[in-house]
Scaffold this active site. Sequence first.
Site, short mmCIF file in Angstrom:
data_model
loop_
_atom_site.label_atom_id
_atom_site.label_comp_id
_atom_site.label_asym_id
_atom_site.label_seq_id
_atom_site.Cartn_x
_atom_site.Cartn_y
_atom_site.Cartn_z
CE LYS A 1 -0.77 3.66 -3.92
NZ LYS A 1 -0.72 2.87 -2.73
CG ASP B 1 -1.97 1.05 1.02
OD1 ASP B 1 -2.62 1.37 2.20
OD2 ASP B 1 -2.29 1.50 0.00
O1 OZR Z 1 -0.44 7.13 -2.57
C1 OZR Z 1 -0.95 6.19 -2.08
N1 OZR Z 1 -0.29 5.44 -1.30
C2 OZR Z 1 1.07 5.61 -1.29
C3 OZR Z 1 1.72 6.29 -0.14
C4 OZR Z 1 2.65 6.97 -0.08
C5 OZR Z 1 3.13 7.48 1.12
O2 OZR Z 1 3.57 6.59 2.06
C6 OZR Z 1 4.78 6.31 1.82
C7 OZR Z 1 5.49 7.53 1.61
O3 OZR Z 1 5.33 8.25 2.81
C8 OZR Z 1 4.49 8.40 0.89
O4 OZR Z 1 4.25 9.66 1.31
C9 OZR Z 1 -2.45 6.27 -2.17
C10 OZR Z 1 -3.23 7.15 -2.86
C11 OZR Z 1 -4.58 7.26 -2.79
N2 OZR Z 1 -5.29 8.26 -3.86
O5 OZR Z 1 -6.53 8.20 -3.67
O6 OZR Z 1 -4.59 9.19 -4.27
C12 OZR Z 1 -5.31 6.32 -2.30
C13 OZR Z 1 -4.52 5.14 -1.55
O7 OZR Z 1 -5.30 4.18 -1.02
C14 OZR Z 1 -3.08 5.15 -1.52
O8 OZR Z 1 -2.44 3.92 -0.91
MG MG Z 2 -4.09 2.42 -0.59
#
Ligand code: OZR
Ligand code: MG
Length: 214
Positions: free
Chosen positions: A144, A141
Amino acid sequence: MDQSKEQRILNSVSYNAVKGDPESVLDCIDKYCSQKEWAMNVGDEKGLILDNVVKEADPTTALELGTYCGYSAIRIARLLKPKAHLFSIEFNPEFVPIAKEIIEIAGLSDKVTILEGHAQDIIPQLKSKYDVDTLDFVFLDHWKERYAPDTILLEECGLLRKGSILLADNIIYPGAPEFLEYIRNHKRFECTNYPSHLEYMKVEDAMEKAVYLG
Ligand SMILES: O=C(NC/C=C/[C@H]1OC[C@H](O)[C@@H]1O)c1cc([N+](=O)[O-])cc(O)c1O
Ligand SMILES: [Mg+2]
């Protein structure tokens, strides 16, 4: 300095949740993020899919990539058997203390170890530094575009065994096309798609389960 959204989520949990009750922490976050401020927790709808796959895996050792505020770590850890443990990797230093506090409020600090850093740096250390043998369950998660390379890394590090279960969030939105192409075209994975919706929204999303065949 203004508080971050993640700090406001922690405030809401700290004020409203029942200490030591994971369900009440999850409900509090879902309520806050559907009514006040959207946030990228896996959420209640996809959370049920996560619950079912964790129950199927019944993992002794689990790994999560992308802790964020700890919502999915709580969903996973609350289902773990007594000696089981979850390692959760988070790169963003602002999220780590917030996730630790929220997991503490849920009473699950003993079941979860948050590792701060990039997955590609920590995964190769899991065996030597964290005494991990193989992983029974992995929840992807985080970024991506890291799903595919980090899956390859898990295999290269000998962390997957016959029957290891991977579950990936956001297969449709934001999407993980390289990951989907990789696992669906590799004979070593048996894939299942779970259609759902983006957390707290009517937007289409899906999760993908990939069982490693060894
Ligand atoms: O980027 C997403 N997840 C990645 C997370 C990224 C963050 O976590 C690791 C790092 O600190 C970064 O800032 C994400 C984005 C959306 N979205 O709707 O944009 C929905 C989701 O379920 C997501 O896991
Ligand atoms: Mg997610």
